[in-house]
Motif scaffolding. Structure first.
Motif, PDB file in Angstrom:
ATOM      1  N   GLU A  26       0.827  -1.194   0.000  1.00 29.54           N
ATOM      2  CA  GLU A  26       0.000   0.000   0.000  1.00 29.54           C
ATOM      3  C   GLU A  26       0.867   1.252   0.000  1.00 29.54           C
ATOM      4  O   GLU A  26       2.011   1.230   0.465  1.00 29.54           O
ATOM      5  N   PRO A  27       0.329   2.356  -0.521  1.00 25.73           N
ATOM      6  CA  PRO A  27       1.105   3.599  -0.563  1.00 25.73           C
ATOM      7  C   PRO A  27       1.140   4.273   0.799  1.00 25.73           C
ATOM      8  O   PRO A  27       0.454   3.857   1.741  1.00 25.73           O
ATOM      9  N   LEU A  28       1.924   5.326   0.881  1.00 29.02           N
ATOM     10  CA  LEU A  28       1.950   6.134   2.094  1.00 29.02           C
ATOM     11  C   LEU A  28       0.602   6.811   2.300  1.00 29.02           C
ATOM     12  O   LEU A  28      -0.054   7.233   1.345  1.00 29.02           O
ATOM     13  N   ALA A  29       0.204   6.915   3.553  1.00 28.33           N
ATOM     14  CA  ALA A  29      -0.964   7.720   3.894  1.00 28.33           C
ATOM     15  C   ALA A  29      -0.590   9.199   3.766  1.00 28.33           C
ATOM     16  O   ALA A  29       0.597   9.547   3.772  1.00 28.33           O
ATOM     17  N   PRO A  30      -1.568  10.110   3.652  1.00 31.68           N
ATOM     18  CA  PRO A  30      -1.237  11.539   3.625  1.00 31.68           C
ATOM     19  C   PRO A  30      -0.358  11.956   4.796  1.00 31.68           C
ATOM     20  O   PRO A  30       0.561  12.777   4.633  1.00 31.68           O
ATOM     21  N   GLU A  31      -0.598  11.360   5.962  1.00 27.51           N
ATOM     22  CA  GLU A  31       0.237  11.671   7.122  1.00 27.51           C
ATOM     23  C   GLU A  31       1.679  11.218   6.914  1.00 27.51           C
ATOM     24  O   GLU A  31       2.628  11.861   7.373  1.00 27.51           O
ATOM     25  N   GLY A  32       1.848  10.095   6.207  1.00 27.88           N
ATOM     26  CA  GLY A  32       3.190   9.603   5.915  1.00 27.88           C
ATOM     27  C   GLY A  32       3.911  10.479   4.909  1.00 27.88           C
ATOM     28  O   GLY A  32       5.116  10.732   5.045  1.00 27.88           O
ATOM     29  N   VAL A  33       3.190  10.925   3.905  1.00 30.86           N
ATOM     30  CA  VAL A  33       3.783  11.842   2.921  1.00 30.86           C
ATOM     31  C   VAL A  33       4.243  13.119   3.620  1.00 30.86           C
ATOM     32  O   VAL A  33       5.360  13.618   3.396  1.00 30.86           O
ATOM     33  N   ALA A  34       3.401  13.647   4.500  1.00 27.28           N
ATOM     34  CA  ALA A  34       3.748  14.871   5.219  1.00 27.28           C
ATOM     35  C   ALA A  34       4.975  14.652   6.097  1.00 27.28           C
ATOM     36  O   ALA A  34       5.860  15.519   6.173  1.00 27.28           O
ATOM     37  N   LEU A  35       5.053  13.494   6.761  1.00 27.20           N
ATOM     38  CA  LEU A  35       6.198  13.202   7.612  1.00 27.20           C
ATOM     39  C   LEU A  35       7.480  13.123   6.803  1.00 27.20           C
ATOM     40  O   LEU A  35       8.520  13.688   7.188  1.00 27.20           O
ATOM     41  N   ALA A  36       7.442  12.425   5.673  1.00 26.31           N
ATOM     42  CA  ALA A  36       8.634  12.308   4.834  1.00 26.31           C
ATOM     43  C   ALA A  36       9.062  13.675   4.302  1.00 26.31           C
ATOM     44  O   ALA A  36      10.258  13.984   4.248  1.00 26.31           O
ATOM     45  N   ARG A  37       8.103  14.504   3.927  1.00 22.08           N
ATOM     46  CA  ARG A  37       8.449  15.837   3.432  1.00 22.08           C
ATOM     47  C   ARG A  37       9.068  16.701   4.531  1.00 22.08           C
ATOM     48  O   ARG A  37       9.988  17.485   4.270  1.00 22.08           O
ATOM     49  N   ARG A  38       8.571  16.567   5.763  1.00 21.59           N
ATOM     50  CA  ARG A  38       9.186  17.304   6.877  1.00 21.59           C
ATOM     51  C   ARG A  38      10.612  16.838   7.109  1.00 21.59           C
ATOM     52  O   ARG A  38      11.471  17.623   7.517  1.00 21.59           O
ATOM     53  N   SER A  39      10.859  15.548   6.877  1.00 25.66           N
ATOM     54  CA  SER A  39      12.175  14.977   7.152  1.00 25.66           C
ATOM     55  C   SER A  39      13.178  15.270   6.041  1.00 25.66           C
ATOM     56  O   SER A  39      14.387  15.207   6.272  1.00 25.66           O
ATOM     57  N   ALA A  40      12.693  15.557   4.848  1.00 28.85           N
ATOM     58  CA  ALA A  40      13.586  15.793   3.706  1.00 28.85           C
ATOM     59  C   ALA A  40      14.435  17.034   3.945  1.00 28.85           C
ATOM     60  O   ALA A  40      13.941  18.083   4.352  1.00 28.85           O
ATOM     61  N   GLY A  41      15.724  16.890   3.714  1.00 31.06           N
ATOM     62  CA  GLY A  41      16.608  18.038   3.835  1.00 31.06           C
ATOM     63  C   GLY A  41      16.999  18.402   5.242  1.00 31.06           C
ATOM     64  O   GLY A  41      17.696  19.392   5.460  1.00 31.06           O
ATOM     65  N   THR A  42      16.554  17.617   6.231  1.00 34.33           N
ATOM     66  CA  THR A  42      16.948  17.906   7.609  1.00 34.33           C
ATOM     67  C   THR A  42      18.288  17.249   7.909  1.00 34.33           C
ATOM     68  O   THR A  42      18.606  16.182   7.386  1.00 34.33           O
ATOM     69  N   GLY A  43      19.072  17.875   8.736  1.00 30.40           N
ATOM     70  CA  GLY A  43      20.380  17.336   9.079  1.00 30.40           C
ATOM     71  C   GLY A  43      21.373  17.523   7.947  1.00 30.40           C
ATOM     72  O   GLY A  43      21.080  18.124   6.910  1.00 30.40           O
ATOM     73  N   GLU A  44      22.571  16.978   8.156  1.00 31.56           N
ATOM     74  CA  GLU A  44      23.653  17.154   7.193  1.00 31.56           C
ATOM     75  C   GLU A  44      23.922  15.889   6.392  1.00 31.56           C
ATOM     76  O   GLU A  44      24.828  15.878   5.560  1.00 31.56           O
ATOM     77  N   PHE A  45      23.154  14.836   6.621  1.00 34.96           N
ATOM     78  CA  PHE A  45      23.432  13.561   5.955  1.00 34.96           C
ATOM     79  C   PHE A  45      22.795  13.547   4.575  1.00 34.96           C
ATOM     80  O   PHE A  45      21.573  13.666   4.434  1.00 34.96           O
TER      81      PHE A  45
END
Length: 204
Positions: A26-45
């Motif tokens: 199954e695909p990501l739920a809207p909440e999962g998409v939002a979580l991944a987008r918040r996590s994108a670009g965070t940190g230096e890794f």
């Protein structure tokens, strides 16, 4: 020093409903998409190479986190197949003696059609070992987006300092950043940092 990020995918509807979502694709739920987008670009890794489970929730998570790096899908990194419990939750399985025995055993009691931890390790660890060999030889940073059970098997087998299988559990969009500096000499990796999901900021 090459590093590896072992990351669990963002949440699906099945995760939100606390279902045993194994091979159900199954695909990501809207909440999962939002979580991944918040996590994108965070940190230096920033990994130079990315691998993922072939299941959609992992491929979508990887694409949202690192759109500039094409993830390579590895079939052996798929989630555990939960057999008769697949895509069901605790409420739906309440009263099932087979399920109750399995949960009492900590998931170790044999269940017909359910993939055992030993079977998961037998397919996943050689694939993950190959990825670690590649990164250690190249000196590059990499990431693997996969499932909670796969991450726990990998870390319980090779993580340092050692800890019990269940203590390597990771939440959705969480995981472990590890060093591969000594991988080729010792066959183990060293924990650098636990990665936590990026929480949504609440407006006052």
């Amino acid at each position: 020093m090459p590093r590896l990020l072992l990351l669990r995918h963002a949440m699906t509807r099945g995760n939100l409903e606390r279902r045993w979502t194994g091979t159900t694709d199954e695909p990501l739920a809207p909440e999962g998409v939002a979580l991944a987008r918040r996590s994108a670009g965070t940190g230096e890794f920033l990994p130079r190479r990315v691998w993922s489970s072939p299941l959609l929730r992992c491929r979508e998570t990887a694409a949202l986190l690192w759109p500039e790096v094409e993830a390579v899908a590895v079939p052996a990194l798929r989630e555990t197949g939960f057999g008769p419990f697949e895509n069901k939750n605790h409420q739906e399985l309440a009263g099932d003696p087979l399920y109750e025995e399995w949960t009492r055993s900590g998931g170790t009691a044999p269940v017909p059609g359910l993939e055992s931890r030993e079977e998961v390790a037998a397919r996943a660890l050689p694939a993950l070992g190959g990825i670690l060999d590649t990164l250690a030889a190249s000196g590059e940073d990499g990431a693997v987006v996969t499932h909670g059970g796969i991450i726990m098997e990998c870390c319980a087998a090779w993580g340092s300092p050692p800890r019990d299988y269940s203590r390597w559990w990771a939440p959705c969009c969480g995981g472990w950043l590890v060093s591969l500096e000594d991988w080729r000499g010792t066959g183990r990796f060293a924990l650098i940092q636990e990665i936590h999901p990026v929480r949504e900021e609440k407006t006052p």
